[in-house]
Design a protein around this motif. Structure first.
Motif, PDB file in Angstrom:
ATOM      1  N   ASN A  47       0.828  -1.214   0.000  1.00 39.43           N
ATOM      2  CA  ASN A  47       0.000   0.000   0.000  1.00 39.43           C
ATOM      3  C   ASN A  47       0.861   1.263   0.000  1.00 39.43           C
ATOM      4  O   ASN A  47       0.559   2.238  -0.702  1.00 39.43           O
ATOM      5  CB  ASN A  47      -0.936   0.008   1.214  1.00 39.43           C
ATOM      6  N   LEU A  48       1.935   1.239   0.790  1.00 44.49           N
ATOM      7  CA  LEU A  48       2.829   2.389   0.850  1.00 44.49           C
ATOM      8  C   LEU A  48       3.482   2.628  -0.510  1.00 44.49           C
ATOM      9  O   LEU A  48       3.526   3.766  -0.996  1.00 44.49           O
ATOM     10  CB  LEU A  48       3.904   2.160   1.918  1.00 44.49           C
ATOM     11  N   LEU A  49       3.976   1.547  -1.132  1.00 46.04           N
ATOM     12  CA  LEU A  49       4.618   1.689  -2.435  1.00 46.04           C
ATOM     13  C   LEU A  49       3.629   2.134  -3.517  1.00 46.04           C
ATOM     14  O   LEU A  49       3.966   2.961  -4.370  1.00 46.04           O
ATOM     15  CB  LEU A  49       5.258   0.363  -2.854  1.00 46.04           C
ATOM     16  N   THR A  50       2.414   1.593  -3.483  1.00 45.69           N
ATOM     17  CA  THR A  50       1.421   1.964  -4.497  1.00 45.69           C
ATOM     18  C   THR A  50       1.035   3.429  -4.369  1.00 45.69           C
ATOM     19  O   THR A  50       0.936   4.157  -5.371  1.00 45.69           O
ATOM     20  CB  THR A  50       0.173   1.075  -4.392  1.00 45.69           C
ATOM     21  N   GLY A  51       0.805   3.880  -3.134  1.00 45.13           N
ATOM     22  CA  GLY A  51       0.509   5.293  -2.917  1.00 45.13           C
ATOM     23  C   GLY A  51       1.650   6.172  -3.372  1.00 45.13           C
ATOM     24  O   GLY A  51       1.442   7.208  -4.024  1.00 45.13           O
ATOM     25  N   LYS A  70       2.941   9.436  12.004  1.00 46.41           N
ATOM     26  CA  LYS A  70       3.390   9.650  10.633  1.00 46.41           C
ATOM     27  C   LYS A  70       2.272   9.523   9.602  1.00 46.41           C
ATOM     28  O   LYS A  70       2.267  10.232   8.590  1.00 46.41           O
ATOM     29  CB  LYS A  70       4.530   8.681  10.311  1.00 46.41           C
ATOM     30  N   LYS A  71       1.353   8.611   9.770  1.00 53.51           N
ATOM     31  CA  LYS A  71       0.280   8.443   8.787  1.00 53.51           C
ATOM     32  C   LYS A  71      -0.540   9.732   8.657  1.00 53.51           C
ATOM     33  O   LYS A  71      -0.867  10.158   7.544  1.00 53.51           O
ATOM     34  CB  LYS A  71      -0.632   7.286   9.198  1.00 53.51           C
ATOM     35  N   LYS A  72      -0.877  10.338   9.776  1.00 55.56           N
ATOM     36  CA  LYS A  72      -1.651  11.581   9.760  1.00 55.56           C
ATOM     37  C   LYS A  72      -0.901  12.682   9.015  1.00 55.56           C
ATOM     38  O   LYS A  72      -1.476  13.410   8.191  1.00 55.56           O
ATOM     39  CB  LYS A  72      -1.952  12.014  11.195  1.00 55.56           C
ATOM     40  N   LEU A  73       0.400  12.808   9.268  1.00 53.59           N
ATOM     41  CA  LEU A  73       1.204  13.819   8.590  1.00 53.59           C
ATOM     42  C   LEU A  73       1.241  13.572   7.086  1.00 53.59           C
ATOM     43  O   LEU A  73       1.154  14.509   6.286  1.00 53.59           O
ATOM     44  CB  LEU A  73       2.630  13.820   9.152  1.00 53.59           C
ATOM     45  N   LEU A  74       1.372  12.303   6.713  1.00 54.06           N
ATOM     46  CA  LEU A  74       1.428  11.954   5.295  1.00 54.06           C
ATOM     47  C   LEU A  74       0.137  12.349   4.586  1.00 54.06           C
ATOM     48  O   LEU A  74       0.157  12.912   3.485  1.00 54.06           O
ATOM     49  CB  LEU A  74       1.685  10.450   5.142  1.00 54.06           C
ATOM     50  N   ILE A 124      -2.856  12.393  -7.410  1.00 54.85           N
ATOM     51  CA  ILE A 124      -2.516  12.615  -5.998  1.00 54.85           C
ATOM     52  C   ILE A 124      -3.675  12.177  -5.108  1.00 54.85           C
ATOM     53  O   ILE A 124      -3.464  11.599  -4.029  1.00 54.85           O
ATOM     54  CB  ILE A 124      -2.161  14.095  -5.749  1.00 54.85           C
ATOM     55  N   SER A 125      -4.890  12.413  -5.532  1.00 47.74           N
ATOM     56  CA  SER A 125      -6.064  11.971  -4.771  1.00 47.74           C
ATOM     57  C   SER A 125      -6.120  10.446  -4.686  1.00 47.74           C
ATOM     58  O   SER A 125      -6.455   9.880  -3.636  1.00 47.74           O
ATOM     59  CB  SER A 125      -7.349  12.509  -5.422  1.00 47.74           C
ATOM     60  N   ILE A 126      -5.777   9.770  -5.773  1.00 49.88           N
ATOM     61  CA  ILE A 126      -5.738   8.304  -5.757  1.00 49.88           C
ATOM     62  C   ILE A 126      -4.676   7.811  -4.774  1.00 49.88           C
ATOM     63  O   ILE A 126      -4.890   6.849  -4.031  1.00 49.88           O
ATOM     64  CB  ILE A 126      -5.461   7.764  -7.178  1.00 49.88           C
ATOM     65  N   ALA A 127      -3.526   8.470  -4.751  1.00 53.03           N
ATOM     66  CA  ALA A 127      -2.461   8.086  -3.815  1.00 53.03           C
ATOM     67  C   ALA A 127      -2.954   8.118  -2.378  1.00 53.03           C
ATOM     68  O   ALA A 127      -2.615   7.246  -1.559  1.00 53.03           O
ATOM     69  CB  ALA A 127      -1.264   9.020  -3.990  1.00 53.03           C
ATOM     70  N   SER A 128      -3.753   9.127  -2.046  1.00 54.73           N
ATOM     71  CA  SER A 128      -4.236   9.261  -0.669  1.00 54.73           C
ATOM     72  C   SER A 128      -5.082   8.071  -0.234  1.00 54.73           C
ATOM     73  O   SER A 128      -5.103   7.706   0.950  1.00 54.73           O
ATOM     74  CB  SER A 128      -5.039  10.556  -0.511  1.00 54.73           C
ATOM     75  N   LEU A 129      -5.789   7.433  -1.173  1.00 58.52           N
ATOM     76  CA  LEU A 129      -6.622   6.278  -0.836  1.00 58.52           C
ATOM     77  C   LEU A 129      -5.775   5.123  -0.314  1.00 58.52           C
ATOM     78  O   LEU A 129      -6.188   4.411   0.602  1.00 58.52           O
ATOM     79  CB  LEU A 129      -7.433   5.840  -2.068  1.00 58.52           C
ATOM     80  N   PHE A 153      -2.783   5.511   1.128  1.00 53.78           N
ATOM     81  CA  PHE A 153      -2.200   5.943   2.402  1.00 53.78           C
ATOM     82  C   PHE A 153      -3.184   5.760   3.558  1.00 53.78           C
ATOM     83  O   PHE A 153      -2.772   5.533   4.695  1.00 53.78           O
ATOM     84  CB  PHE A 153      -1.747   7.402   2.310  1.00 53.78           C
ATOM     85  N   TRP A 154      -4.476   5.854   3.277  1.00 53.31           N
ATOM     86  CA  TRP A 154      -5.470   5.633   4.329  1.00 53.31           C
ATOM     87  C   TRP A 154      -5.396   4.212   4.892  1.00 53.31           C
ATOM     88  O   TRP A 154      -5.783   3.969   6.039  1.00 53.31           O
ATOM     89  CB  TRP A 154      -6.881   5.898   3.796  1.00 53.31           C
ATOM     90  N   ASN A 155      -4.908   3.251   4.105  1.00 50.98           N
ATOM     91  CA  ASN A 155      -4.857   1.852   4.527  1.00 50.98           C
ATOM     92  C   ASN A 155      -3.613   1.506   5.346  1.00 50.98           C
ATOM     93  O   ASN A 155      -3.432   0.353   5.745  1.00 50.98           O
ATOM     94  CB  ASN A 155      -4.912   0.933   3.295  1.00 50.98           C
ATOM     95  N   LEU A 156      -2.742   2.483   5.584  1.00 51.02           N
ATOM     96  CA  LEU A 156      -1.547   2.238   6.395  1.00 51.02           C
ATOM     97  C   LEU A 156      -1.901   2.224   7.879  1.00 51.02           C
ATOM     98  O   LEU A 156      -2.866   2.863   8.303  1.00 51.02           O
ATOM     99  CB  LEU A 156      -0.499   3.318   6.123  1.00 51.02           C
TER     100      LEU A 156
END
Length: 411
Positions: free
Chosen positions: A17-21, A77-81, A189-194, A196-199
């Protein structure tokens, strides 16, 4: 010897998930960089104006980097990201105003250029935070034994997305124009955030009042200066890329020297990343086993030679191949440097060390863009690129003779 470690590392769902985002967000950033270089040059016809794009971003990014490292180490860190990701969506969205309404609002070319510089200044502040967050999260997601493989895969993801972003940026500009390319960038960028939500959340190992801001920043700087292998690798990369930043002048080469148009510009802009992607994919399967320090010095010197060759070439495919080879050599450098920094940095200080690392990276890339623009204005485009490649060779020689720990480095 072929390694199966990358396959084991990719079985980690959170790491995927991190790499895909990161893939989607870097894809968007590279498309944006390609678009801005082309857009600003078409507005001004001045190579120096391209250099000012990098300067307008690097000044706030470098200024905020040390504080950003402190914030990353002290907070979740997730919140900051996610905050940084959505700030990028907002700021890049502001560029849609002159893209869609410049006729109605009667913007001149120079007014649009100044507006772009202003927006990029604020993205530079956000970049100071988002740059170190992803690599600082990796050691908490994967096991230590898989860390070198994870670092290589992270760099491979970065470079694959860079290749796609540079090429897609050029093709989309030619196909649908600047404004619709910006729409695609914001969507990515919006797709990337999806993802990051799963981290999972990563909380700080420090108490909020445990360490003061200035003391915290000083600790990160001190650690790098005490660790000569890290310092040498970062200095080598910073000064080599600072003087070898021929990529910044690709809009000029594509338009005025090679006569390749927007489509040829996009492919040329992606050439070095194509080379890096090839070599990093290879290194993820067949990793470097020894003499990494010496290899680092040799590939940086070779990178300088490729930049000289690119500057002297007047043939499109020869220029393309010089950039591909430079990317392959730079890819080896990226893997070695990233592994040295991660393996030699303890968890509790990782955000601050990676923030200092980001200063070196941003200084080399964005200041390199500014240096290239200034040198092109003073010496001419071709002479400035040849000069930069020559300086890269000199830097490799200086570091090789003054940093024996880096020269002997193995991991």
């Amino acid at each position: 010897m072929i390694s199966l470690t990358p396959l084991k590392t990719l079985q980690n769902i959170e790491f995927r998930n991190l790499l895909t985002g990161r893939f989607f967000i870097v894809l968007a950033f590279r498309m944006l960089a390609t678009l801005l270089g082309w857009w600003v040059y078409q507005l001004t016809k001045d190579p120096f104006s391209i250099g000012l794009i990098g300067l307008s971003e690097v000044i706030p990014a470098v200024s905020c980097a040390l504080y950003a490292g402190h914030v990353i180490d002290m907070n979740e860190k997730k919140k900051l990201l996610l905050i940084c990701t959505y700030l990028y969506v907002f700021l890049i969205g502001l560029l849609l105003i002159p893209a869609f309404y410049n006729v109605e609002l009667h913007f001149s070319g120079h007014e649009i250029t100044y507006y772009i510089y202003g927006v990029i200044f604020f993205t530079g502040i956000v970049r100071a935070f988002i740059g170190p967050i992803v690599p600082s999260m990796i050691p908490k997601i994967v096991q230590k034994v898989n860390l070198p493989s994870a670092i290589t895969l992270n760099q491979a993801t970065f470079l694959i997305s860079s290749v796609c972003g540079h090429a897609a940026g050029g093709f989309l500009i030619g196909l649908v124009g600047v404004k619709w390319t910006l729409i695609v960038i914001v969507s990515l960028i919006s797709i990337a955030s999806l993802f990051f939500w799963n981290l999972n959340k990563q909380f700080s190992e420090h108490k909020k009042d445990e360490i003061k801001v200035l003391e915290s920043m000083r600790e990160g700087i001190s650690y790098i200066f005490k660790t000569k292998e890290i310092l040498g690798a970062l200095c080598l990369d910073m000064f080599a890329v600072l003087f070898g930043g021929a990529v910044a002048m690709i809009p000029v080469f594509a338009t005025d020297i090679l006569k390749s148009g927007a489509e040829g510009f996009g492919l040329l802009n992606a050439a070095s990343d194509i080379g890096s992607m090839i070599i990093i994919t290879t290194l993820s399967i067949i990793p470097l086993r020894k003499n990494q320090g010496k290899i680092l010095l040799f590939v940086v010197a070779g990178f300088g030679l490729c930049i000289i060759g690119f500057g002297l070439s007047h043939y499109y495919w020869l220029s393309f191949m010089f950039l591909v080879l430079s990317g392959m050599l730079d890819g080896i450098s990226v893997v070695i440097r990233g592994t040295i920094v991660q393996l030699k940095t303890p968890d509790h200080i990782r955000g601050r060390v990676l923030s200092v690392n980001s200063i070196f990276i941003m200084s080399s890339n964005e200041m390199g863009q500014f240096e290239s623009g200034l040198a092109a204005k003073l010496m001419g485009v071709v002479k400035s690129v040849v000069f930069g490649g020559s300086m890269t060779l000199l830097i490799a020689l200086i570091v090789a003779t003054t940093n024996p720990k880096l020269r002997k480095m193995q991991y």
